[in-house]
Design a protein around this motif. Structure first.
Motif, short mmCIF file in Angstrom:
data_model
loop_
_atom_site.label_atom_id
_atom_site.label_comp_id
_atom_site.label_asym_id
_atom_site.label_seq_id
_atom_site.Cartn_x
_atom_site.Cartn_y
_atom_site.Cartn_z
N ARG A 126 0.84 -1.20 0.00
CA ARG A 126 0.00 0.00 0.00
C ARG A 126 0.87 1.25 0.00
O ARG A 126 0.47 2.28 -0.55
CB ARG A 126 -0.98 -0.05 1.17
N GLN A 161 -12.45 -8.72 2.16
CA GLN A 161 -11.37 -9.69 2.36
C GLN A 161 -11.70 -10.59 3.54
O GLN A 161 -12.45 -10.22 4.44
CB GLN A 161 -10.05 -8.95 2.57
N LYS A 211 -3.66 -15.89 -0.34
CA LYS A 211 -2.84 -14.70 -0.08
C LYS A 211 -3.16 -14.15 1.30
O LYS A 211 -4.34 -13.98 1.60
CB LYS A 211 -3.19 -13.67 -1.15
N TYR A 243 8.15 -11.23 -4.44
CA TYR A 243 9.09 -10.13 -4.71
C TYR A 243 10.52 -10.65 -4.72
O TYR A 243 11.43 -9.92 -5.10
CB TYR A 243 8.89 -9.02 -3.67
C1 PBG Z 1 -5.50 -5.16 -3.68
C2 PBG Z 1 -4.18 -5.81 -3.62
C3 PBG Z 1 -3.39 -5.91 -2.47
C4 PBG Z 1 -2.23 -6.58 -2.81
C5 PBG Z 1 -2.32 -6.91 -4.15
N1 PBG Z 1 -3.55 -6.43 -4.65
C6 PBG Z 1 -3.52 -5.49 -1.07
C7 PBG Z 1 -4.63 -4.82 -0.49
O1 PBG Z 1 -5.67 -5.43 -0.25
O2 PBG Z 1 -4.48 -3.62 -0.21
C8 PBG Z 1 -1.15 -6.84 -1.80
C9 PBG Z 1 0.08 -7.38 -2.23
C10 PBG Z 1 1.18 -7.27 -1.27
O3 PBG Z 1 1.07 -6.88 -0.10
O4 PBG Z 1 2.28 -7.62 -1.72
N2 PBG Z 1 -6.21 -5.28 -4.85
#
Ligand code: PBG
Length: 326
Positions: free
Chosen positions: A208, A224, A251, A316
């Protein structure tokens, strides 16, 4: 000497034996590198909470993709990082055919065709509210209105050259709506990688930061999933499969290995796990302090995610891991 009918150590005696009996493999082909794209030329923006990771303009993104492909990495997951003035209530930039994101996807498809391209289908990088869905005046996340935008977005990504569109928003019914929209437009060969079990996790913090996409109010818990739940993940997977998902995702990854395994037991499509930004940042931070051996911990965690049952890993660490794996 003990008289032992079984001595498990015999099968661990030499490196050659250990290689013979190894149950799990990890190769660059299993890895997908998430990449953040920004507007500009020779633009490279470090992300402080993700050491070694940068937002890249399209020209540099292409150089990075070439390196990743040469390392044998399976694919890339692309995310746009937009300036605040391009974000609005309706996430209008998400469906702009001339926007940064479709340009980036087309460029990668054309210049580095051997990489499989996953595109993120969710509104948060485009929304001034920082939510994955459209927000009503009273602050409710609107499901069905959002799904309509996501379906148009998916078609745009397919037209730009996505191999898989990857809805990461957790709205109900979006996989079916996206499948139908893709088929109507003739994109039968474009797959859907559904973020089926995506948890409302504190591990997303650095991401974020990277996209400046933290929710401006509230949290994401009405869409979520609750980290306490695993049977609910099976329900989400069942629905996404019924709606036509080609792959499903869990995830974050490391704290959810049991969820990966539970899905592995019931699903007959490939499983993807996303080792998210906070998981990366923790390893990097401890390694920087010399508290752990970063390379070995990285490979151990990736192997554990594969052992749990993931076919594909979004990470990553893709580039560094591929270098180590040689
Ligand atoms: C949201 C999204 C998020 C990630 C990928 N797509 C996070 C969120 O819900 O804010 C997170 C990926 C990461 O933390 O590496 N569409």
């Amino acid at each position: 000497m003990l008289v032992l009918p079984e001595r498990p150590r015999r099968n661990r005696r030499t490196e050659a034996i250990r290689r013979l009996v190894r149950e799990t493999s990890l190769t660059p082909a299993h890895l997908v590198a998430p990449l953040f794209v920004v507007d500009g030329d020779r633009e490279r923006q470090p992300i402080p909470s993700m050491p070694g990771y940068e937002r890249l303009s399209i020209d540099l993104l292409l150089e990075k993709c070439r390196q990743l492909a040469d390392l044998g990495i399976g694919g890339v997951a692309l995310f746009p990082a937009l300036p605040a003035y391009k974000k609005d209530k309706t996430a209008s930039e998400a469906t702009n055919p001339d926007g940064l994101f479709p340009r980036a996807v087309s460029a990668v498809k054309e210049q580095v065709p051997e990489l499989t391209i996953f595109t993120d289908v969710a509104l948060d990088p485009y929304s001034c509210d920082g939510h994955d869905g459209l927000v009503s005046e009273t602050g409710e996340i609107l499901n069905d209105e959002t799904v309509e935008v996501l379906a148009r977005m998916a078609v745009l990504h397919a037209r730009a050259g996505a191999d898989y569109v990857a809805p990461s928003d957790m709205m109900d019914g979006r996989v079916g709506a996206i499948r139908e929209a893709l088929d109507v437009e003739g994109f039968h060969n474009v797959g859907i990688m559904a973020y089926s079990a995506k948890y409302a996790s504190a591990f997303y913090g650095p991401f974020r930061d990277a996209l400046d996409s933290a929710p401006k109010f509230g949290d994401k818990k009405t869409y979520q999933m609750d980290p306490a739940n695993v049977r609910e993940a099976l329900r989400e997977v069942r629905l996404d499969l019924a709606e036509g998902a080609d792959m499903v995702m869990v995830k974050p990854a490391l704290a959810y290995l049991d969820v990966i395994r539970a899905i592995w037991e019931i699903s007959d499509v490939p499983i993807t796990a996303y080792q998210v930004s906070g998981e990366y940042a923790m390893v990097k931070a401890a390694a920087e302090r010399g508290w752990i051996d970063g390379d070995r911990v990285m490979l151990e965690i990736l192997l554990a995610i594969r052992r749990a049952g993931a076919d594909v890993i979004f990470t990553y660490f893709a580039e560094e891991a591929a270098q180590q794996l040689g």
